[in-house]
Motif scaffolding. Structure first.
Motif, short mmCIF file in Angstrom:
data_model
loop_
_atom_site.label_atom_id
_atom_site.label_comp_id
_atom_site.label_asym_id
_atom_site.label_seq_id
_atom_site.Cartn_x
_atom_site.Cartn_y
_atom_site.Cartn_z
N TYR A 497 10.95 47.15 6.92
CA TYR A 497 10.95 46.17 5.83
C TYR A 497 10.55 46.88 4.55
O TYR A 497 9.68 47.76 4.55
N GLU A 498 11.17 46.49 3.46
CA GLU A 498 10.83 47.06 2.16
C GLU A 498 9.85 46.11 1.46
O GLU A 498 10.10 44.91 1.36
N PHE A 499 8.73 46.64 0.99
CA PHE A 499 7.71 45.81 0.34
C PHE A 499 7.99 45.77 -1.16
O PHE A 499 7.99 46.80 -1.84
N THR A 500 8.24 44.55 -1.65
CA THR A 500 8.60 44.35 -3.07
C THR A 500 7.61 43.39 -3.70
O THR A 500 7.45 42.25 -3.23
N VAL A 501 6.95 43.83 -4.76
CA VAL A 501 5.95 43.00 -5.44
C VAL A 501 6.64 42.12 -6.49
O VAL A 501 7.45 42.60 -7.29
N LEU A 502 6.33 40.84 -6.47
CA LEU A 502 6.91 39.90 -7.44
C LEU A 502 6.07 39.90 -8.71
O LEU A 502 4.85 39.67 -8.67
N PRO A 503 6.67 40.15 -9.86
CA PRO A 503 5.91 40.37 -11.10
C PRO A 503 5.29 39.11 -11.70
O PRO A 503 4.34 39.19 -12.48
N ASN A 504 5.83 37.93 -11.34
CA ASN A 504 5.32 36.70 -11.95
C ASN A 504 4.78 35.71 -10.93
O ASN A 504 4.78 34.50 -11.15
N ALA A 505 4.33 36.26 -9.80
CA ALA A 505 3.77 35.41 -8.73
C ALA A 505 2.30 35.78 -8.55
O ALA A 505 1.91 36.92 -8.72
N TYR A 506 1.51 34.78 -8.18
CA TYR A 506 0.11 35.05 -7.85
C TYR A 506 -0.46 33.90 -7.03
O TYR A 506 0.08 32.79 -7.00
N MET A 507 -1.53 34.21 -6.32
CA MET A 507 -2.26 33.21 -5.54
C MET A 507 -3.75 33.53 -5.69
O MET A 507 -4.12 34.70 -5.92
N ILE A 508 -4.59 32.51 -5.56
CA ILE A 508 -6.03 32.71 -5.80
C ILE A 508 -6.84 32.21 -4.62
O ILE A 508 -6.67 31.06 -4.17
N HIS A 509 -7.70 33.08 -4.12
CA HIS A 509 -8.59 32.73 -3.00
C HIS A 509 -9.77 31.93 -3.55
O HIS A 509 -10.43 32.34 -4.50
N MET A 510 -10.03 30.78 -2.92
CA MET A 510 -11.13 29.92 -3.35
C MET A 510 -12.37 30.20 -2.49
O MET A 510 -12.26 30.45 -1.28
N PRO A 511 -13.56 30.14 -3.07
CA PRO A 511 -14.77 30.48 -2.31
C PRO A 511 -15.11 29.44 -1.25
O PRO A 511 -14.81 28.26 -1.39
N HIS A 512 -15.72 29.91 -0.17
CA HIS A 512 -16.16 29.01 0.91
C HIS A 512 -17.20 29.75 1.75
O HIS A 512 -17.35 30.97 1.65
N ALA A 513 -17.89 29.01 2.59
CA ALA A 513 -18.87 29.62 3.49
C ALA A 513 -18.15 30.54 4.46
O ALA A 513 -17.00 30.29 4.82
N PRO A 514 -18.81 31.64 4.91
CA PRO A 514 -18.15 32.56 5.86
C PRO A 514 -17.85 31.87 7.17
O PRO A 514 -18.58 30.98 7.61
N SER A 515 -16.75 32.29 7.79
CA SER A 515 -16.38 31.69 9.08
C SER A 515 -17.33 32.17 10.16
O SER A 515 -18.01 33.19 10.02
N PHE A 516 -17.31 31.45 11.28
CA PHE A 516 -18.14 31.80 12.43
C PHE A 516 -17.78 33.19 12.95
O PHE A 516 -18.63 33.99 13.33
N ASP A 517 -16.48 33.51 12.94
CA ASP A 517 -16.02 34.79 13.49
C ASP A 517 -16.41 35.98 12.62
O ASP A 517 -16.72 37.05 13.14
N ILE A 518 -16.38 35.82 11.29
CA ILE A 518 -16.79 36.95 10.45
C ILE A 518 -18.29 37.19 10.60
O ILE A 518 -18.76 38.33 10.56
N THR A 519 -19.03 36.11 10.84
CA THR A 519 -20.47 36.25 11.08
C THR A 519 -20.72 37.02 12.37
O THR A 519 -21.58 37.90 12.44
N LYS A 520 -19.93 36.70 13.41
CA LYS A 520 -20.05 37.43 14.69
C LYS A 520 -19.69 38.91 14.50
O LYS A 520 -20.35 39.79 15.03
N PHE A 521 -18.63 39.16 13.72
CA PHE A 521 -18.20 40.54 13.47
C PHE A 521 -19.31 41.34 12.80
O PHE A 521 -19.57 42.49 13.17
N ARG A 522 -19.97 40.72 11.84
CA ARG A 522 -21.01 41.42 11.09
C ARG A 522 -22.28 41.65 11.90
O ARG A 522 -22.97 42.64 11.71
N SER A 523 -22.57 40.72 12.81
CA SER A 523 -23.85 40.78 13.51
C SER A 523 -23.77 41.38 14.91
O SER A 523 -24.79 41.75 15.49
#
Length: 560
Positions: A497-523
């Motif tokens: 697959y060829e990776f092509t970046v779209l020049p006028n597209a974007y998305m934004i991650h909204m903040p939230h509490a960490p998931s249970f699984d990321i907590t397990k990964f860290r600990s």
């Protein structure tokens, strides 16, 4: 579940019905026509029924039918059909107290031979000349037919349909609550009816509502599952695993069979005539439910969501969705419930479920905690044509950003987003903690780009992409947190697959509490060790499958 085609509605739409069920309350009349012709018998239940026994006991009652008996029904326990409940109360004709159609045993093959359709139609037409409309939907017409043809009915003992309401004889149907077979919440008041055992009924209902369906399947009724059907193959796969392996639980997870309820809510999709339509694909659990309305406001196109829920959470989700004007106004969102089983969050299984059930040629593989820019849906459809996605193996990258602010004035243009980046209101996604994940997107170039540009795969790259629906699935060995998207992007690269970046597209991650699984990964150190082991095994599998070209993944990993 057999879904009745819309065309069948016309079979009953001519009957005026005062009952709140509307046209759908009359559909039982046409089951001989709508159900498959090779289906000989069926049990028909209203949705406000609770079984207090095994339904197989009720099925066995079919053997008691004799002669021309084709309908199994319980006598009505209210005085409705006796008339005179109030001034000018005039019910449809019925045999004595009449029969309640909340539980019906139907011998379909015999009904067809008797010309059931002609029988009920003639009766309905005759009675409507004086009655003008039905008050209790199908029940009125069933009873009018039975009044003329009493030989059709096998009368079921009334414990097979104990009808709860303020004005019924339901308490005469049983000596003790242990005698109950079927409870019918046959009142608009449901749990608030007058009955000496109402608290028992209420507790029974609430208990069933909170039951885990896996518990019911395995321990109470022993219903066969997909795992049982494929048990020989499954057992072979499981037997090849080493139970003493410290990563056994991780390895076992990919063979776990989950109950799945596809299209949990009503879904309608009208295919786009230009064949450019794009579905947003994502997965979520109960703690991300609050993102749904916002995503629906940002993305007007079709959406396919896999929700990982317990049985009780599925009911909570149903109430949440039905209480939301935004969600109820959208019929092009497919909600697929995957019921909880096992100890890990099966993130890639969920993604695969959502991917498999799209109705468009293209999909935008996103995550539930991202909001797409306004207008992204239309922009992607134009990009699909511009970049000839139909005839090329491309993955179109939507650059990802993040905010640490719970209240964000969402940028309405690229220029506004760049200004917010410069002010520190926004950042490139995971810039602080996982730069490698999105660095190949080349945000510096994106700032000034006006045309799509090509980027090369690098180790740990995990962009959000738009691809054709025939792209590879996600690898199920990755559960919980870590490497689930990285492995997928690596496989896209291996398949050229060829990776092509779209020049006028974007998305934004909204903040939230960490998931249970990321907590397990860290600990949990063992969690991290097992993830590293699975990564190495995945890369070895890639080398075996894709040969020399895949060696770069091992090299890149060792150098990263």
């Amino acid at each position: 579940m057999y879904k009745t085609p819309k065309s069948t509605l016309s079979e009953v739409s001519w009957i005026p019905n005062k009952h709140y069920s509307g046209i759908y309350g009359l559909m039982k009349l046409v089951l001989t026509k709508t159900l498959p012709s090779n289906l000989e018998r069926v049990i028909v239940l209203d949705t406000d029924i609770t079984f207090a026994t095994d339904i197989a006991e009720l099925w066995a009652v079919f053997h008691k039918f004799k002669g021309q008996q084709v309908l199994g029904l319980v006598e009505n326990q209210s005085d409705w059909y006796l008339g005179n409940l109030w001034k000018n109360h005039r019910p449809w004709p019925a045999l004595g107290r009449g029969y309640n159609t909340g539980v019906i045993l139907l011998l379909l093959d015999k009904l067809r031979k008797m010309k059931w359709e002609q029988m009920w139609r003639l009766t309905a037409e005759r009675e409507l000349m004086s009655m003008l409309s039905t008050s209790l939907a199908d029940q009125d017409i069933f009873n009018a037919v039975i009044k003329q043809n009493p030989f059709l009915v096998y009368q079921l003992p009334c414990f097979w349909n104990v009808q709860l309401s303020d004005h019924t004889r339901s308490e005469q149907c049983y000596r003790d609550v242990s005698d109950l077979k079927v409870i019918h919440w046959n009142s608009p008041k449901k749990l608030r009816v007058k009955n000496k055992h109402v608290e028992f009924f209420r507790n029974l209902y609430l208990t069933f509502l909170e039951y885990d369906g896996n518990l019911l399947r395995r321990e109470l009724f022993g219903c066969p599952s997909e795992a049982d059907v494929n048990s020989e193959n499954l057992q072979k796969q499981l037997s090849e695993l080493d139970e003493d392996d410290l990563c056994y639980e991780f390895r076992r997870e990919r063979f776990t069979v989950h109950r799945t309820h596809l299209y949990f809510l009503h879904y309608e999709y009208e295919p786009a005539s230009d064949n450019t339509d794009v579905t947003l694909v994502a997965q979520l659990s109960m703690d991300r439910l609050q993102m749904l309305e916002a995503i629906c406001k940002h993305w007007e196109g079709p959406i396919s969501l896999a929700l990982y829920l317990s049985d009780a959470e599925a009911q909570q989700f149903l109430r949440y969705a039905q209480g939301s004007e935004v969600l109820m106004s959208r019929h092009n969102v497919g909600y697929h419930i995957v019921y909880k089983e096992g100890q890990f969050y099966p993130v890639n299984l969920l993604r695969n479920v959502a991917m498999k059930h799209i109705s468009t040629p293209y999909m935008f593989l996103s995550d539930i905690d991202f909001l797409p820019m306004y207008g992204l849906y239309e922009y992607l459809r134009k990009s699909v044509i511009q970049l000839d996605l139909a005839n090329t193996k491309k993955a179109l990258i939507v650059p990802a950003f993040e905010t640490l602010r719970y209240r964000l004035s969402f940028p309405k243009s690229k220029a506004e987003l760049l200004s917010m980046l410069d002010m520190g209101t926004l950042f490139t996604f995971r810039y602080h903690v996982w730069t490698k994940g999105h660095a190949p997107t080349n945000f510096a170039k994106w700032r000034t780009a006006t045309t799509p540009y090509h980027v090369e795969w690098e180790a740990d790259f995990e962009p959000y992409v738009v691809v054709r629906k025939d792209c590879p699935e996600y690898d199920r060995r990755f559960v919980g947190f870590g490497w689930n998207k990285v492995a997928h992007i690596m496989e896209l690269d291996a398949q050229e697959y060829e990776f092509t970046v779209l020049p006028n597209a974007y998305m934004i991650h909204m903040p939230h509490a960490p998931s249970f699984d990321i907590t397990k990964f860290r600990s949990n150190k063992q969690y991290r060790i097992c993830l590293k082991t699975l990564k190495e095994e995945f890369q070895q599998d890639m080398s075996r499958h894709y040969g020399f070209a895949a060696l770069k993944y091992l090299t890149a990993e060792n150098n990263s």
